[in-house]
Scaffold this motif. Structure first.
Motif, PDB file in Angstrom:
ATOM      1  N   GLY A  69      -7.258  72.181   8.456  1.00 53.81           N
ATOM      2  CA  GLY A  69      -8.547  71.612   8.866  1.00 53.81           C
ATOM      3  C   GLY A  69      -8.507  71.108  10.294  1.00 53.81           C
ATOM      4  O   GLY A  69      -9.448  71.331  11.073  1.00 53.81           O
ATOM      5  N   GLY A  70      -7.412  70.438  10.657  1.00 52.85           N
ATOM      6  CA  GLY A  70      -7.275  69.941  12.023  1.00 52.85           C
ATOM      7  C   GLY A  70      -7.212  71.058  13.043  1.00 52.85           C
ATOM      8  O   GLY A  70      -7.809  70.975  14.115  1.00 52.85           O
ATOM      9  N   ALA A  71      -6.499  72.139  12.698  1.00 51.26           N
ATOM     10  CA  ALA A  71      -6.387  73.274  13.615  1.00 51.26           C
ATOM     11  C   ALA A  71      -7.748  73.912  13.861  1.00 51.26           C
ATOM     12  O   ALA A  71      -8.097  74.241  15.002  1.00 51.26           O
ATOM     13  N   LEU A  72      -8.531  74.081  12.807  1.00 49.10           N
ATOM     14  CA  LEU A  72      -9.859  74.684  12.944  1.00 49.10           C
ATOM     15  C   LEU A  72     -10.765  73.818  13.809  1.00 49.10           C
ATOM     16  O   LEU A  72     -11.482  74.319  14.689  1.00 49.10           O
ATOM     17  N   PHE A  73     -10.740  72.503  13.567  1.00 48.13           N
ATOM     18  CA  PHE A  73     -11.596  71.605  14.336  1.00 48.13           C
ATOM     19  C   PHE A  73     -11.193  71.574  15.802  1.00 48.13           C
ATOM     20  O   PHE A  73     -12.042  71.662  16.696  1.00 48.13           O
ATOM     21  N   LEU A  74      -9.906  71.461  16.067  1.00 48.67           N
ATOM     22  CA  LEU A  74      -9.435  71.397  17.451  1.00 48.67           C
ATOM     23  C   LEU A  74      -9.720  72.703  18.187  1.00 48.67           C
ATOM     24  O   LEU A  74     -10.074  72.693  19.370  1.00 48.67           O
ATOM     25  N   ALA A  75      -9.570  73.827  17.485  1.00 51.43           N
ATOM     26  CA  ALA A  75      -9.868  75.121  18.106  1.00 51.43           C
ATOM     27  C   ALA A  75     -11.348  75.220  18.458  1.00 51.43           C
ATOM     28  O   ALA A  75     -11.710  75.672  19.554  1.00 51.43           O
ATOM     29  N   TRP A  76     -12.202  74.788  17.533  1.00 51.62           N
ATOM     30  CA  TRP A  76     -13.651  74.809  17.797  1.00 51.62           C
ATOM     31  C   TRP A  76     -14.006  73.925  18.994  1.00 51.62           C
ATOM     32  O   TRP A  76     -14.753  74.333  19.883  1.00 51.62           O
ATOM     33  N   TYR A  77     -13.433  72.732  19.040  1.00 53.83           N
ATOM     34  CA  TYR A  77     -13.742  71.806  20.130  1.00 53.83           C
ATOM     35  C   TYR A  77     -13.205  72.350  21.453  1.00 53.83           C
ATOM     36  O   TYR A  77     -13.852  72.235  22.496  1.00 53.83           O
ATOM     37  N   GLY A  78     -12.012  72.949  21.418  1.00 59.00           N
ATOM     38  CA  GLY A  78     -11.436  73.520  22.635  1.00 59.00           C
ATOM     39  C   GLY A  78     -12.256  74.677  23.172  1.00 59.00           C
ATOM     40  O   GLY A  78     -12.501  74.773  24.385  1.00 59.00           O
ATOM     41  N   MET A  87     -19.409  59.307  16.146  1.00 61.49           N
ATOM     42  CA  MET A  87     -18.528  58.737  15.133  1.00 61.49           C
ATOM     43  C   MET A  87     -17.899  59.829  14.265  1.00 61.49           C
ATOM     44  O   MET A  87     -16.716  59.766  13.919  1.00 61.49           O
ATOM     45  N   VAL A  88     -18.698  60.837  13.911  1.00 61.07           N
ATOM     46  CA  VAL A  88     -18.168  61.947  13.106  1.00 61.07           C
ATOM     47  C   VAL A  88     -17.091  62.697  13.882  1.00 61.07           C
ATOM     48  O   VAL A  88     -16.030  63.041  13.338  1.00 61.07           O
ATOM     49  N   THR A  89     -17.353  62.942  15.166  1.00 60.59           N
ATOM     50  CA  THR A  89     -16.365  63.629  16.004  1.00 60.59           C
ATOM     51  C   THR A  89     -15.093  62.796  16.130  1.00 60.59           C
ATOM     52  O   THR A  89     -13.981  63.314  16.030  1.00 60.59           O
ATOM     53  N   GLY A  90     -15.264  61.499  16.332  1.00 62.44           N
ATOM     54  CA  GLY A  90     -14.103  60.612  16.420  1.00 62.44           C
ATOM     55  C   GLY A  90     -13.301  60.586  15.128  1.00 62.44           C
ATOM     56  O   GLY A  90     -12.065  60.577  15.149  1.00 62.44           O
ATOM     57  N   ALA A  91     -14.006  60.600  13.999  1.00 63.10           N
ATOM     58  CA  ALA A  91     -13.325  60.608  12.702  1.00 63.10           C
ATOM     59  C   ALA A  91     -12.530  61.893  12.522  1.00 63.10           C
ATOM     60  O   ALA A  91     -11.413  61.891  11.988  1.00 63.10           O
ATOM     61  N   ALA A  92     -13.104  63.009  12.968  1.00 63.36           N
ATOM     62  CA  ALA A  92     -12.401  64.291  12.852  1.00 63.36           C
ATOM     63  C   ALA A  92     -11.141  64.292  13.712  1.00 63.36           C
ATOM     64  O   ALA A  92     -10.075  64.745  13.272  1.00 63.36           O
ATOM     65  N   VAL A 133      -5.787  71.688  26.172  1.00 62.61           N
ATOM     66  CA  VAL A 133      -5.069  70.742  25.309  1.00 62.61           C
ATOM     67  C   VAL A 133      -5.454  70.952  23.849  1.00 62.61           C
ATOM     68  O   VAL A 133      -4.592  71.002  22.956  1.00 62.61           O
ATOM     69  N   MET A 134      -6.760  71.080  23.573  1.00 59.44           N
ATOM     70  CA  MET A 134      -7.211  71.241  22.190  1.00 59.44           C
ATOM     71  C   MET A 134      -6.686  72.530  21.579  1.00 59.44           C
ATOM     72  O   MET A 134      -6.228  72.559  20.431  1.00 59.44           O
ATOM     73  N   LEU A 135      -6.745  73.628  22.323  1.00 62.07           N
ATOM     74  CA  LEU A 135      -6.257  74.901  21.800  1.00 62.07           C
ATOM     75  C   LEU A 135      -4.737  74.877  21.625  1.00 62.07           C
ATOM     76  O   LEU A 135      -4.210  75.477  20.680  1.00 62.07           O
ATOM     77  N   SER A 136      -4.040  74.187  22.516  1.00 65.75           N
ATOM     78  CA  SER A 136      -2.593  74.052  22.376  1.00 65.75           C
ATOM     79  C   SER A 136      -2.236  73.260  21.123  1.00 65.75           C
ATOM     80  O   SER A 136      -1.317  73.625  20.374  1.00 65.75           O
ATOM     81  N   LEU A 137      -2.978  72.170  20.895  1.00 64.69           N
ATOM     82  CA  LEU A 137      -2.753  71.377  19.688  1.00 64.69           C
ATOM     83  C   LEU A 137      -3.062  72.186  18.435  1.00 64.69           C
ATOM     84  O   LEU A 137      -2.335  72.114  17.438  1.00 64.69           O
ATOM     85  N   ALA A 138      -4.153  72.963  18.487  1.00 63.43           N
ATOM     86  CA  ALA A 138      -4.515  73.803  17.343  1.00 63.43           C
ATOM     87  C   ALA A 138      -3.413  74.817  17.060  1.00 63.43           C
ATOM     88  O   ALA A 138      -3.038  75.048  15.898  1.00 63.43           O
ATOM     89  N   ALA A 139      -2.885  75.435  18.123  1.00 62.35           N
ATOM     90  CA  ALA A 139      -1.813  76.419  17.954  1.00 62.35           C
ATOM     91  C   ALA A 139      -0.563  75.771  17.354  1.00 62.35           C
ATOM     92  O   ALA A 139       0.100  76.361  16.486  1.00 62.35           O
ATOM     93  N   SER A 140      -0.249  74.563  17.796  1.00 56.95           N
ATOM     94  CA  SER A 140       0.936  73.882  17.259  1.00 56.95           C
ATOM     95  C   SER A 140       0.755  73.564  15.776  1.00 56.95           C
ATOM     96  O   SER A 140       1.714  73.626  14.997  1.00 56.95           O
ATOM     97  N   LEU A 141      -0.478  73.252  15.377  1.00 57.30           N
ATOM     98  CA  LEU A 141      -0.747  72.972  13.970  1.00 57.30           C
ATOM     99  C   LEU A 141      -0.629  74.245  13.128  1.00 57.30           C
ATOM    100  O   LEU A 141      -0.122  74.219  12.007  1.00 57.30           O
ATOM    101  N   VAL A 142      -1.115  75.352  13.660  1.00 60.87           N
ATOM    102  CA  VAL A 142      -1.002  76.634  12.953  1.00 60.87           C
ATOM    103  C   VAL A 142       0.471  76.994  12.754  1.00 60.87           C
ATOM    104  O   VAL A 142       0.881  77.398  11.658  1.00 60.87           O
ATOM    105  N   LEU A 143       1.262  76.839  13.793  1.00 61.87           N
ATOM    106  CA  LEU A 143       2.701  77.120  13.690  1.00 61.87           C
ATOM    107  C   LEU A 143       3.362  76.205  12.668  1.00 61.87           C
ATOM    108  O   LEU A 143       4.233  76.633  11.900  1.00 61.87           O
TER     109      LEU A 143
END
Length: 209
Positions: free
Chosen positions: A78-87, A114-119, A192-202
């Protein structure tokens, strides 16, 4: 009194070292601070969320979370998908032909902020790793009577950092009157967001092996 100061300082120093690295939360707070939009609410939300997670870690919840690998996998995906979308959204803003300025950037409603911050907070496994597990492990090395002061010190660092980042961003507002500054910021956010998403996928793939 000195017996309480040492764990407080230890908690503050460890939390500050963890939270000051470039990450999803910091970039979101910075962007809101530059826009002067819901700054107090965003700063308070992230600070209270960190305090809650720190308290959970110090109280031993981290041990419980490590026993739920499926929950960790769900959060990772879920975190990877959200971070990828935001990136991707940030990179699309960067390449937009529309002029960007402090007054022309897209505005978020309080609810959406607030929703974005919670995610960013609760869908990011790195937050649990740093704030719950690592802080909990460090707190366990403290005498039991000192752990509340360790937690208060750690939470104080979060409140201090997010306040400085959110309200201090206004000092950079003259720089961000130029569209190129927003393009650079969005490029950094996207990368940064896409890098974080990639690290989560790995991480998810490694857990599945």
């Amino acid at each position: 009194m000195m017996n309480h100061v040492t764990p407080f300082v230890s908690g503050f120093a460890l939390s500050a070292a963890l939270i000051m690295a470039i990450g999803a939360q910091n970039l979101f707070v910075l962007r809101q601070g530059l826009k002067g939009e819901h700054v107090g609410a965003v700063v308070l939300f992230f600070s209270l969320s960190d305090a809650l997670l720190i308290a959970a870690g110090v109280s031993g919840v981290g041990v419980f979370l490590t026993a739920l690998p499926k929950l960790a996998t769900i959060l990772t995906v879920g975190g990877a998908l959200f971070l990828a979308w935001y990136g991707i959204t940030a990179l699309r803003r960067m390449t937009s032909t529309n002029a960007m300025s402090l007054t022309a950037t897209e505005r978020l409603s309080l609810g959406r902020a607030m929703v974005t911050g919670a995610a960013f907070t609760f869908l990011n496994p790195h937050v649990y790793l740093d704030t719950v597990l690592l802080m909990g492990t460090a707190a366990s090395a403290q005498p039991e009577a000192s752990r509340p002061f360790f937690a208060v010190g750690a939470a104080t660092a979060s409140f201090t950092w997010f306040a400085i980042l959110g309200y201090g961003a206004r000092l950079l507002q003259p720089v961000f009157t130029r569209p190129v500054a927003w393009r650079i910021l969005d490029a950094v956010v996207g990368i940064v967001m896409l890098s974080l998403a990639a690290s989560l996928v790995l991480s998810a793939l490694n857990q599945a092996r």
